[in-house]
Design an enzyme around this catalytic site. Sequence first.
Site, short mmCIF file in Angstrom:
data_model
loop_
_atom_site.label_atom_id
_atom_site.label_comp_id
_atom_site.label_asym_id
_atom_site.label_seq_id
_atom_site.Cartn_x
_atom_site.Cartn_y
_atom_site.Cartn_z
N LYS A 219 0.84 -1.21 0.00
CA LYS A 219 0.00 0.00 0.00
C LYS A 219 0.88 1.26 0.00
CE LYS A 219 -2.19 -1.04 3.86
NZ LYS A 219 -1.57 -2.32 4.23
N ARG B 97 -9.54 1.09 8.81
CA ARG B 97 -9.13 -0.28 9.10
C ARG B 97 -10.21 -1.03 9.88
NH1 ARG B 97 -3.19 0.40 9.06
NH2 ARG B 97 -2.11 -1.54 9.47
N ARG C 287 11.59 -6.20 4.72
CA ARG C 287 11.19 -4.79 4.66
C ARG C 287 12.14 -3.95 5.51
NH1 ARG C 287 4.96 -3.00 5.01
NH2 ARG C 287 5.03 -3.47 7.24
N ARG D 107 11.10 -2.21 11.19
CA ARG D 107 10.03 -1.80 12.10
C ARG D 107 9.94 -2.81 13.24
NH1 ARG D 107 4.82 -0.39 8.42
NH2 ARG D 107 3.83 -1.36 10.21
N ARG E 208 -1.00 -9.42 13.10
CA ARG E 208 -1.53 -8.33 12.27
C ARG E 208 -2.39 -8.88 11.14
NH1 ARG E 208 3.93 -5.83 10.85
NH2 ARG E 208 2.85 -4.24 9.65
P1 AMP Z 1 0.79 0.44 9.13
O1 AMP Z 1 2.00 1.30 8.97
O2 AMP Z 1 -0.38 0.89 8.32
O3 AMP Z 1 1.10 -1.03 8.96
O4 AMP Z 1 0.33 0.62 10.66
C1 AMP Z 1 1.18 0.24 11.73
C2 AMP Z 1 0.37 0.08 13.00
O5 AMP Z 1 -0.24 1.35 13.34
C3 AMP Z 1 -0.81 -0.88 12.92
O6 AMP Z 1 -0.42 -2.23 13.13
C4 AMP Z 1 -1.71 -0.36 14.03
O7 AMP Z 1 -1.19 -0.70 15.31
C5 AMP Z 1 -1.55 1.14 13.87
N1 AMP Z 1 -2.52 1.70 12.91
C6 AMP Z 1 -2.25 2.33 11.73
N2 AMP Z 1 -3.37 2.71 11.11
C7 AMP Z 1 -4.39 2.32 11.91
C8 AMP Z 1 -5.80 2.42 11.81
N3 AMP Z 1 -6.39 2.99 10.74
N4 AMP Z 1 -6.54 1.89 12.81
C9 AMP Z 1 -5.97 1.33 13.89
N5 AMP Z 1 -4.65 1.20 14.05
C10 AMP Z 1 -3.85 1.69 13.06
#
Ligand code: AMP
Length: 211
Positions: free
Chosen positions: A13, A88, A123, A156, A167
């Site tokens: 994404k 999400r 990654r 990360r 996740r």
């Molecule tokens: P990402 O970088 O999109 O993979 O997000 C990393 C982490 O941030 C996720 O595993 C969640 O803990 C948190 N997070 C990011 N976006 C959201 C969202 N829209 N709703 C809830 N938690 C989020």
Amino acid sequence: MKLVLLGPPGAGKGTQADILIEVLGVPQISTGEILRESVKNGTPVGLKAKALIDHGDLVPDEIIIAIISERLAQDDCKNGFILDGVPRTLNQAETLDRHGIGIDHVLSIEVPDAVILKRIADRRLCSNCPTTFHLVSNPPKEAGICDACGSSLTTRNDDNIETTRHRLETYHLLTEPLKAYYEGQGKLCYVTGDCTIEETTREILKTLGID
Ligand code: AMP
């Protein structure tokens, strides 16, 4: 163009959003990126979110809705945006709709779990700026160094196998139902994410009617 990129962690994404901001001329909004920045800066939101992110749990909807409302109110979002990793949950999607934020298209980037689990181990993230890399599909020019700012690359905290499995479970349970939600609104399209970055971009552009 108000676009949502859906897909499991590691689907690409962020990578596709980086490419699309150039083509579409609208900003990318990644709640994950905003949250990681908050954690780095030790803000109250960052302090609340850190343990949840590290365990691969979702951050509460109220926090996400506050972040996204503030970000979408900024001037650069006037002509559209690309939402990466948000909404999400069904509640987040319904809240966007209630706030009159009319999404035009939702692209679900499809990648099997087994591919994600392999992919995520390779990654890398810049320790200083939001640039991301993948050791196989999008490697840095110089090993361990960010092409954009020259800082060192890191992984990360949540990119380990155990957390990624969790996740993925969370994705299937709480985020995948958004496909039916947006399909019902006639906004959902599927694209293949289990191929090269360029192939996915081509499919996205074709889906959006841009060639
Ligand atoms: P990402 O970088 O999109 O993979 O997000 C990393 C982490 O941030 C996720 O595993 C969640 O803990 C948190 N997070 C990011 N976006 C959201 C969202 N829209 N709703 C809830 N938690 C989020």
